[in-house]
Scaffold this motif. Structure first.
Motif, PDB file in Angstrom:
ATOM      1  N   TYR A   1      44.411  29.717  37.016  1.00  0.00           N
ATOM      2  CA  TYR A   1      44.421  30.402  38.316  1.00  0.00           C
ATOM      3  C   TYR A   1      44.856  29.484  39.461  1.00  0.00           C
ATOM      4  O   TYR A   1      44.729  29.845  40.621  1.00  0.00           O
ATOM      5  CB  TYR A   1      43.025  30.992  38.614  1.00  0.00           C
ATOM      6  CG  TYR A   1      42.708  32.165  37.715  1.00  0.00           C
ATOM      7  CD1 TYR A   1      43.078  33.465  38.085  1.00  0.00           C
ATOM      8  CD2 TYR A   1      42.098  31.968  36.486  1.00  0.00           C
ATOM      9  CE1 TYR A   1      42.819  34.537  37.251  1.00  0.00           C
ATOM     10  CE2 TYR A   1      41.835  33.042  35.639  1.00  0.00           C
ATOM     11  CZ  TYR A   1      42.201  34.328  36.026  1.00  0.00           C
ATOM     12  OH  TYR A   1      41.954  35.384  35.195  1.00  0.00           O
TER      13      TYR A   1
ATOM     14  N   ILE B   1      35.377  33.907  34.562  1.00  0.00           N
ATOM     15  CA  ILE B   1      36.614  33.565  33.855  1.00  0.00           C
ATOM     16  C   ILE B   1      36.239  33.097  32.455  1.00  0.00           C
ATOM     17  O   ILE B   1      35.526  32.101  32.295  1.00  0.00           O
ATOM     18  CB  ILE B   1      37.389  32.434  34.585  1.00  0.00           C
ATOM     19  CG1 ILE B   1      37.644  32.806  36.056  1.00  0.00           C
ATOM     20  CG2 ILE B   1      38.695  32.142  33.865  1.00  0.00           C
ATOM     21  CD1 ILE B   1      38.293  31.699  36.874  1.00  0.00           C
TER      22      ILE B   1
ATOM     23  N   MET C   1      49.861  31.926  44.813  1.00  0.00           N
ATOM     24  CA  MET C   1      48.831  32.194  43.786  1.00  0.00           C
ATOM     25  C   MET C   1      47.951  33.330  44.273  1.00  0.00           C
ATOM     26  O   MET C   1      46.936  33.119  44.921  1.00  0.00           O
ATOM     27  CB  MET C   1      48.006  30.909  43.589  1.00  0.00           C
ATOM     28  CG  MET C   1      47.195  30.852  42.315  1.00  0.00           C
ATOM     29  SD  MET C   1      48.036  31.347  40.805  1.00  0.00           S
ATOM     30  CE  MET C   1      49.332  30.129  40.691  1.00  0.00           C
ATOM     31  N   SER C   2      48.391  34.539  43.984  1.00  0.00           N
ATOM     32  CA  SER C   2      47.653  35.657  44.565  1.00  0.00           C
ATOM     33  C   SER C   2      46.869  36.437  43.518  1.00  0.00           C
ATOM     34  O   SER C   2      46.323  37.487  43.806  1.00  0.00           O
ATOM     35  CB  SER C   2      48.612  36.592  45.311  1.00  0.00           C
ATOM     36  OG  SER C   2      49.587  37.048  44.397  1.00  0.00           O
ATOM     37  N   LYS C   3      46.862  35.929  42.277  1.00  0.00           N
ATOM     38  CA  LYS C   3      46.072  36.607  41.255  1.00  0.00           C
ATOM     39  C   LYS C   3      44.606  36.649  41.702  1.00  0.00           C
ATOM     40  O   LYS C   3      44.060  35.617  42.081  1.00  0.00           O
ATOM     41  CB  LYS C   3      46.175  35.818  39.942  1.00  0.00           C
ATOM     42  CG  LYS C   3      46.391  36.713  38.733  1.00  0.00           C
ATOM     43  CD  LYS C   3      46.303  36.008  37.377  1.00  0.00           C
ATOM     44  CE  LYS C   3      47.198  34.802  37.165  1.00  0.00           C
ATOM     45  NZ  LYS C   3      47.069  34.234  35.793  1.00  0.00           N
ATOM     46  N   LYS C   4      44.002  37.835  41.708  1.00  0.00           N
ATOM     47  CA  LYS C   4      42.578  37.915  42.090  1.00  0.00           C
ATOM     48  C   LYS C   4      41.740  37.139  41.073  1.00  0.00           C
ATOM     49  O   LYS C   4      41.918  37.288  39.861  1.00  0.00           O
ATOM     50  CB  LYS C   4      42.167  39.403  42.138  1.00  0.00           C
ATOM     51  CG  LYS C   4      40.689  39.691  41.881  1.00  0.00           C
ATOM     52  CD  LYS C   4      39.897  39.857  43.182  1.00  0.00           C
ATOM     53  CE  LYS C   4      38.525  40.475  42.972  1.00  0.00           C
ATOM     54  NZ  LYS C   4      37.439  39.569  42.608  1.00  0.00           N
ATOM     55  N   ILE C   5      40.881  36.304  41.591  1.00  0.00           N
ATOM     56  CA  ILE C   5      40.077  35.504  40.681  1.00  0.00           C
ATOM     57  C   ILE C   5      38.866  36.305  40.237  1.00  0.00           C
ATOM     58  O   ILE C   5      38.081  36.755  41.069  1.00  0.00           O
ATOM     59  CB  ILE C   5      39.663  34.189  41.371  1.00  0.00           C
ATOM     60  CG1 ILE C   5      40.919  33.356  41.641  1.00  0.00           C
ATOM     61  CG2 ILE C   5      38.669  33.416  40.510  1.00  0.00           C
ATOM     62  CD1 ILE C   5      40.716  32.193  42.557  1.00  0.00           C
ATOM     63  N   PRO C   6      38.713  36.521  38.919  1.00  0.00           N
ATOM     64  CA  PRO C   6      37.574  37.318  38.463  1.00  0.00           C
ATOM     65  C   PRO C   6      36.249  36.599  38.716  1.00  0.00           C
ATOM     66  O   PRO C   6      36.220  35.379  38.880  1.00  0.00           O
ATOM     67  CB  PRO C   6      37.818  37.486  36.967  1.00  0.00           C
ATOM     68  CG  PRO C   6      38.907  36.571  36.590  1.00  0.00           C
ATOM     69  CD  PRO C   6      39.552  36.029  37.830  1.00  0.00           C
TER      70      PRO C   6
END
Ligand SMILES: *Cc1c(COP(=O)(O)O)cnc(C)c1O
Length: 459
Positions: free
Chosen positions: A256, A9, A1-6
């Motif tokens: 996420y 959200i 899970m490498s999606k950058k966390i905004p």
């Protein structure tokens, strides 16, 4: 899970949940039934409908339907200010130098300034659908009255708000806001009701309490045509409406792959906490999560941490149905030194049961420490928090600091229930260092406990 966390959200409008989640349906051990105060038998919907609107009563007594559809008319109301953002507290994390990840669900993006609008909108909608023309309610710190005033303006209903007297004096702008939305605001206790007159006779200088204001609002609702009473916390249907908070939070976190280890909420009557934790607690009860849940209450009104678990009334005049809950006694009146909200003597029955069964932890905080946390938070996150919400901030900071000591990278979620723009009197006393802490003595608590009904169910 490498999606950058905004940092923020946001769900899209069509991702806003279509169902409220009724946690009771997934509790193996249910909270004790609500009792009729005269017969001491479980209340029927007919009993409750004398005071409350019909559909909320149905929801109040429903402990089997897990998902309850949110009517389009209410979703439509919600869309004026929801979905609300889930915020990653990157700046606070940095300030605390913690390895923990901190998230908060921010419910302060509407004019009333808190999560309370989620249930106000629902209750006003149901009143309108039922053909009622007016509603009565009480308000303490003013957020619930403001939320109901907004909702009643939207659905074109008349509203009378009994506002705790001390609070109407401390917060004149809250009163003005409600009046601008068209509500009538009466400081409580007042001489417009029998229960108000009785309280004034005993104590002409009283600053009032939520329990008194509730008695007055119920009395007026029962006496008026096409009028019912609405309550902004404590009851199960209010928690149900507030589950929109948890449902949205879980949807956003799932996008996420975020799984919170610690979930924290401030606790007055329990509605925001119950709403935020609902779907996460559901997973815990099903054995699918090890998350910890923490309720944070003021040390001046400690119904979880120092209260009794007993059947009690919701109001001072002892007119409401009896609820088994953590309570300080309906006669308990918190010190008037206490600045912000969370002043109710009892606690929602589902949360009380989860607490007794060990699924929910609770702690209490003194207000100067709460304001320290509020100021630390606002300096880096930018948002002026409500004093109530700041109880949750305090605990979130403490947990994040603990992670710094242990090096654990926990995921902390808390509810930021509202903004503090109408609480500047409290911030002024904090700034001037004149704010004091008042913690009730055991003798003070005993006086409150003495008002708990002496019935066989409490033996
Ligand atoms: C009313 C209120 C609370 C406490 O009420 P609960 O029913 O316990 O959620 C917390 N925060 C804010 C901003 C409030 O207005």
């Amino acid at each position: 899970m490498s999606k950058k966390i905004p940092t923020r959200i946001y769900l899209a409008e069509d991702e806003m949940p279509k169902f409220w989640y009724n946690l009771r349906a997934d509790m193996k051990e249910k909270p004790a039934p609500i009792l009729h105060p005269g017969t001491l038998q479980p209340v029927t919907s007919a009993d409750m409908e004398q005071i409350f609107c019909k559909e909320p009563v149905k929801q109040e007594l429903d402990e089997t339907t897990q998902l309850i559809p949110i009517p389009d008319g209410i979703r439509n109301f919600y869309l004026a200010y929801r979905p609300s953002p889930l915020i990653r507290a990157y700046y606070l994390e940095k300030d605390l130098e913690t390895p923990a990840e901190i998230y908060y669900k921010f419910e302060g993006t509407n004019t009333s300034g808190s999560h309370k609008l989620n249930s106000a909108g629902a209750q006003a909608y149901y009143a309108k659908e039922e053909g009622l023309t007016s509603l009565t309610t009480e308000t303490g710190a003013g957020q619930w009255g403001s939320a109901m005033a907004m909702a009643c303006a939207f659905y074109n209903l008349k509203l009378t708000v009994y506002m705790v007297k001390i609070s109407s004096e401390q917060k004149p702008y809250r009163k003005a806001l409600m009046e601008a939305y068209g509500a009538s605001v009466i400081p409580s206790p007042s001489n417009t009701t029998e229960s108000g007159k009785k309280i004034l006779e005993n104590d002409p200088n009283t600053g009032g309490s939520l329990g008194c204001a509730i008695s007055e609002a119920i009395e007026t609702a029962v006496k008026s045509e096409k009028c019912r009473y609405v309550l902004g916390s404590v009851l199960n249907h209010v928690l149900l409406h507030q589950s929109i908070i948890g449902q949205e939070t879980k949807t956003a976190m799932d996008m996420y792959g975020i799984k919170p280890d610690i979930i924290i909420g401030c606790a007055g009557g329990g509605s925001n906490l119950g709403g935020l934790i609902a779907p996460f607690m559901g997973e815990k009860l099903a054995g699918k999560s090890n998350a910890r849940f923490i309720a944070v209450e003021p040390a001046s009104c400690p119904s979880f941490t120092r209260g009794r678990y007993a059947y009690d009334f919701g109001d001072t005049a002892k007119t409401t149905p009896l609820i088994k809950m953590q309570t300080l006694g309906s006669g308990f009146i918190p010190s008037s030194n206490h600045a912000g909200g969370l002043r109710y003597h009892g606690m929602n029955s589902v949360l009380s049961k989860l607490y007794r069964d060990g699924f929910l932890e609770a702690r209490s905080e003194i207000q100067t420490n709460v304001f320290d946390a509020a100021v630390r938070f606002m300096k880096v996150e930018g948002i002026l928090p409500a004093p109530e919400s700041s109880h949750a901030i305090k605990a979130a900071i403490d947990e994040a600091v603990e992670c710094k000591k242990t090096g654990e990278k926990k995921i902390i979620l808390f509810g930021l229930t509202g903004t503090g723009y109408f609480d500047m009197t409290a911030y002024m006393s904090y700034n001037a260092k004149t704010m004091s802490d008042s913690v009730p003595s055991d003798a003070d608590l005993e006086r409150g406990f003495a008002s708990i009904p002496d019935i066989p169910q409490n033996k």
